[in-house]
Design a protein around this motif. Structure first.
Motif, PDB file in Angstrom:
ATOM      1  N   GLU A  20      26.621  32.703  49.184  1.00  0.00           N
ATOM      2  CA  GLU A  20      27.040  31.295  49.106  1.00  0.00           C
ATOM      3  C   GLU A  20      28.557  31.286  48.893  1.00  0.00           C
ATOM      4  O   GLU A  20      29.101  32.187  48.257  1.00  0.00           O
ATOM      5  N   GLU A  21      29.215  30.233  49.360  1.00  0.00           N
ATOM      6  CA  GLU A  21      30.674  30.200  49.296  1.00  0.00           C
ATOM      7  C   GLU A  21      31.203  30.331  47.869  1.00  0.00           C
ATOM      8  O   GLU A  21      32.169  31.053  47.627  1.00  0.00           O
ATOM      9  N   SER A  22      30.551  29.662  46.902  1.00  0.00           N
ATOM     10  CA  SER A  22      31.030  29.718  45.506  1.00  0.00           C
ATOM     11  C   SER A  22      30.925  31.137  44.944  1.00  0.00           C
ATOM     12  O   SER A  22      31.796  31.597  44.203  1.00  0.00           O
ATOM     13  N   VAL A  23      29.861  31.844  45.313  1.00  0.00           N
ATOM     14  CA  VAL A  23      29.675  33.237  44.866  1.00  0.00           C
ATOM     15  C   VAL A  23      30.706  34.124  45.561  1.00  0.00           C
ATOM     16  O   VAL A  23      31.363  34.957  44.926  1.00  0.00           O
ATOM     17  N   ALA A  24      30.861  33.902  46.861  1.00  0.00           N
ATOM     18  CA  ALA A  24      31.832  34.694  47.641  1.00  0.00           C
ATOM     19  C   ALA A  24      33.228  34.548  47.053  1.00  0.00           C
ATOM     20  O   ALA A  24      33.986  35.520  46.975  1.00  0.00           O
ATOM     21  N   ARG A  25      33.558  33.343  46.601  1.00  0.00           N
ATOM     22  CA  ARG A  25      34.899  33.097  46.055  1.00  0.00           C
ATOM     23  C   ARG A  25      35.145  33.937  44.807  1.00  0.00           C
ATOM     24  O   ARG A  25      36.182  34.585  44.679  1.00  0.00           O
ATOM     25  N   SER A  26      34.195  33.955  43.874  1.00  0.00           N
ATOM     26  CA  SER A  26      34.410  34.705  42.619  1.00  0.00           C
ATOM     27  C   SER A  26      34.436  36.217  42.883  1.00  0.00           C
ATOM     28  O   SER A  26      35.217  36.942  42.281  1.00  0.00           O
TER      29      SER A  26
END
Length: 295
Positions: A108-114
């Motif tokens: 997911e984008e939010s996970v990928a970001r961190s």
């Protein structure tokens, strides 16, 4: 033989995790550290003169100098009289990012970001110390038990040289995997290898979000054309924010003078928004606790 050597130093050898042309990586238990470790076993007798004189010393230098929470930690390096080198490292319990994306699918984008922030901070550490990794790919990012990213495999890494004016000496050696290679490497144009690392970082971010590669590497000539046309196939099947697409596009810029460096990446709105949100969320929680009389 390896088991005997390692037992004397307090290691119990386990399964083979990977194998290469002149060595292998095995799991082991370290009784001194009371934890599982990975041991890279290199047979110098199987190495070419070039690898022995050029690449192995660079790898050793990188492992001894680079220490960061998002880089696999090296605990010990020793050599035996028979010409075997043992590198004892932190174990990536959950395997590689490549295996994770293959089996679990895209992040997911939010996970990928961190997770991407962890990787970017590891690369900043390398680049700030004048090291280029030169083989950044999903296979070389390991995951710990909490799925934190750990950068590994510095076999192609290179400490940068500078001329008498302090300018970086450009590199003309091709290293790494085709699918992650920047256009300047494919065309054998001398370049600052840190800038080529940034292209690979863009490929990794794309892979994290889509669990696929942006460019087909089966035909290098065609791939090079597509790269230069800046045709990045953002799949319609998954929504990705405009800021994230912008970051990928700016990392996968064929012009090295236009490509982002690692400091630019860490200041990019897509990552900055995440850091800003985390700090404001922390602030809100602290205020709530304060009102509740907990701090």
């Amino acid at each position: 033989m390896d088991a005997v050597v390692l037992k004397k130093r307090g290691y119990s050898l386990g399964d083979t995790l990977g194998e290469g042309s002149y060595g292998k990586v095995k799991a082991a238990y370290c009784h001194r550290l009371k934890r599982k470790v990975a041991i890279k076993i290199i047979d110098k007798k199987k190495m070419s003169q070039n690898v022995l004189e050029k690449f192995l010393p660079r790898e050793m230098q990188a492992l001894m100098q680079l220490h960061h929470p998002s880089i696999i930690e090296t605990y010990e390096i020793f050599e035996t009289s028979s010409g075997k080198v043992y590198i004892v490292m932190e174990l990536g319990e959950k395997g590689s990012l490549f295996t994770y994306l293959t089996t679990q699918g895209a992040l997911e984008e939010s996970v990928a970001r961190s997770k991407f922030q962890q990787l970017a901070s590891a690369i900043k550490h390398c680049h700030d110390l004048d090291f280029a990794h030169r083989d950044l790919k999903c296979d070389n990012i390991l995951l710990d038990n909490d799925l934190n990213f750990k950068l590994s495999d510095f076999g192609f890494s290179k400490p940068l040289a500078r001329d008498e004016n302090g300018k970086t000496v450009l590199s003309s050696t091709f290293c790494g995997s085709l699918a992650y290679s920047a256009p300047e490497l494919l065309e054998h144009i001398p370049c600052d290898p840190r800038i080529s690392d940034m292209w690979s970082l863009g490929i990794i971010l794309y892979a994290m979000l889509f669990a696929s590669q942006p460019f087909d590497s089966s035909n290098v000539k065609e791939m090079l054309q597509v790269q230069k046309q800046r045709k990045i196939p953002f799949l319609k099947s998954k929504h990705v924010s405009a800021e994230c697409k912008n970051l990928i596009s700016r990392l996968l810029h064929p012009d090295v003078t236009q490509r982002l460096c690692i400091d630019d990446v860490l200041k990019h709105p897509w990552l900055y928004a995440s850091t800003h949100l985390q700090s404001s969320h922390f602030l809100q929680k602290s205020v709530k606790k304060c009102h509740a009389g907990k701090i």
